[in-house]
Scaffold this motif. Structure first.
Motif, PDB file in Angstrom:
ATOM      1  N   ASP A 203       0.841  -1.198   0.000  1.00 51.58           N
ATOM      2  CA  ASP A 203       0.000   0.000   0.000  1.00 51.58           C
ATOM      3  C   ASP A 203       0.881   1.255   0.000  1.00 51.58           C
ATOM      4  O   ASP A 203       0.675   2.187  -0.781  1.00 51.58           O
ATOM      5  N   GLU A 207       3.335   3.319  -5.772  1.00 49.94           N
ATOM      6  CA  GLU A 207       3.851   4.076  -6.925  1.00 49.94           C
ATOM      7  C   GLU A 207       5.226   3.593  -7.364  1.00 49.94           C
ATOM      8  O   GLU A 207       5.492   3.446  -8.559  1.00 49.94           O
ATOM      9  N   ARG A 296      -9.831  -0.581  -1.991  1.00 49.41           N
ATOM     10  CA  ARG A 296      -8.989   0.603  -2.072  1.00 49.41           C
ATOM     11  C   ARG A 296      -7.574   0.255  -2.561  1.00 49.41           C
ATOM     12  O   ARG A 296      -7.019   0.911  -3.438  1.00 49.41           O
ATOM     13  N   LYS A 300      -5.781   1.316  -6.019  1.00 46.92           N
ATOM     14  CA  LYS A 300      -4.558   2.111  -5.962  1.00 46.92           C
ATOM     15  C   LYS A 300      -3.525   1.605  -6.968  1.00 46.92           C
ATOM     16  O   LYS A 300      -2.723   2.376  -7.503  1.00 46.92           O
TER      17      LYS A 300
END
Lengths: 364, 364
Positions: A203, A207, A296, A300
């Protein structure tokens, strides 16, 4: 280079993970008893072949190996008995014998197909996996190999463990972005079923992982393989524990079958399936937080959480009834009990599954 | 009823041999953990089905089993991946799951085919053998299952042990005489490789055995299975000792391939092959008595000892080069050293093999 051991008694094997390790392929093969007196056959697909086949063939030949190769069409349709028969014909022509090895160079499709060739050729020969996708970090651990039947996925296969797995992270840099995301779906699954801490790490670093930042990618693959290897070593033949690896797969496989193996990538289908499992868990009385968190995190990573509306619910339900995880007629589902933990629940009403499939078409 | 145990640690299983034991099928299935909650599928062929399928299906249903069935064409051509795919489709339709069993009712072809279905369906389910030929006393022991590739026999397969074998000698009474003789070829082989005393017993009782006299037949099958079971239990995966079971098979398989699986029955082909092995043994310096005795005993059972002249020697030699027993390029042969004993000889010159093939066309 990281090294990880999959512990399966006399069928134990190592996984090597690192940038550029394919340069050492011949010495790693030699170290792990891949024979030079008998020819090898590399099985790969038309996407991977132009990029790596020559280079690997040259490295192996320079190390004293005789190397044949067979290139299949990319995609799930190559996981067919007719393709297996063609490869076995080529293996006979190339003179592969009982001391030869089959080398799977590619993603999950190539690994499953080439693995079943290795499992069934002369009743089983050596097998080496060189995964070139993120998704294959999952399929290259555990020895499940198979081809599809027109009526059901992965229904014709074997348990056949490789001698070693070579995971060169450099090969992942040429992957299309959609495949990277889809591949990470199984990595997230490994967090969700077993390791809340790893899930939190994923989490936090989404990126950097999506950007294939070297350290993060290697650690993610290492941890994903680690969870898989631990579960498989506890239950090689999927009698009980191993079934937890199927989180999201009962719905996911049905979606793939109905979408015709084209519209949804495997990782995308199981992403939707994992949201479905979380919804079923909530219906069974678990915290709604499981559902919101699962959804979520998957979102993401850019993974789909909504079921394409045009896929027919009746057909999805029918495909699920063929799924081999419906043991002895009961409806068995892997359901999360919290983030990082799941259970095998044999009491899920089929009607609820249908309702959840309908609800998944309306996810925001 | 005689009972024989094949000892393979956690894959050990019993063979029941006796007249009329199919009447007890449901209780024997129950005793050996064949589940009632999941459907069974009987795989058989068009010759056996009219005689036994209904009766066995009724007995099993009366005992509480759900029974599906699949009937294939008789003969070697059914040992094909396309037939395997059809059977697996039918198994899916019939709802077979991971707790189901496949029941092979028939001869070696049905056993090999149905066995590989059981080995590969959902990566392996239970398997029961009900041999209805004499030849199948051989193939039902040891777990070698396979289908053919257009280029080579038995090249796609697995090691998959049955849960139990039910050998009802009553089923042998409807066999054509040619098949009885051909089936006895493997029984004689078991004497020739392992047991001079059993070979002498066979020699002495040839007529009674050919007449299917109950006691003699049951003892012959029991002893044949016994030799096979002993060898297999020493070496399940054919690493060394088990290869002795291939006496006569290197030449024999090549003859079958060249004759198109039609002209010569398997037992006939290996009968010729065993004469060939004896001739090679004599060339390697063994007593000529091995050749005269091998040939005399086979001829006494009405088995062919001469190679059909029109079969092309070049094609026979080429078919042998595809044989999986040519390990790492060398020419490996099982050769008798005396009656009841053989060796694996890796030094047989290919030229001698060719000369022996030629000589076999001129046997008296």
């Amino acid at each position: 280079m990281r090294e990880l051991q999959v512990n399966l008694r006399d069928r134990s094997y190592p996984i090597y993970i690192g940038e550029g390790i394919l340069d050492e392929i011949a010495s790693l093969f030699e170290k792990h008893d891949i024979r030079k007196a008998s020819p090898l056959m590399i099985v790969t697909d038309e996407h991977v072949a132009p990029v790596y086949l020559d280079r690997i063939t040259q490295s192996l030949m320079a190390g004293g190996y005789q190397v044949a190769s067979y290139v299949v069409a990319a995609g799930e349709r190559s996981k067919a008995l007719s393709v297996l028969e063609d490869i076995i014909g080529a293996a006979l022509d190339a003179g592969l014998d009982r001391s030869s090895a089959i080398v799977a160079l590619g993603g999950g499709v190539v690994g499953d197909l080439a693995g079943f060739v290795a499992a069934s050729y002369m009743r089983g020969i050596r097998f080496v996996q060189i995964p070139t996708t993120i998704l294959a970090h999952d399929s290259s651990v555990g020895g499940k190999v198979a081809v599809n039947h027109p009526k059901a996925k992965n229904i014709i296969g074997a348990f056949h463990q490789p001698e070693l797995v070579l995971y060169d992270t450099a090969t992942l840099r040429t992957l299309p972005e959609r495949e990277i995301r889809a591949g990470l779906s199984e990595m997230i699954k490994h967090g969700l079923i077993w390791d809340a801490e790893f899930t939190a790490w994923l989490d936090q670093h989404a990126e950097e992982i999506l950007a294939l930042e070297h350290d993060k990618l290697e650690y993610g693959l290492y941890m994903g393989c680690q969870v898989k290897a631990y579960v498989v070593s506890q239950d090689e033949k999927e009698n009980d524990l191993r079934a937890i690896l199927n989180l999201g797969h009962t719905i996911g496989h049905a979606l793939e079958a109905v979408a015709g193996y084209n519209e949804l990538l495997h990782g995308e289908a199981i992403s939707i399936g994992m949201v479905g499992s979380a919804k079923l868990a909530v219906r069974m009385g678990r915290s709604v937080r499981i559902y919101t968190e699962t959804k979520r995190i998957l979102a993401k990573f850019g993974l789909p959480v909504r079921l394409p509306e045009h896929l027919d619910t009746d057909r999805i339900m029918k495909a699920m009834m063929h799924d081999k995880k419906f043991k002895e007629g009961r409806t068995v589902f892997v359901l999360p009990t919290e983030i990082g933990r799941v259970e095998i629940n044999k009491q899920v009403p089929v009607e609820w599954v249908r309702e959840v499939v309908e609800e998944l078409k309306r996810e925001a």
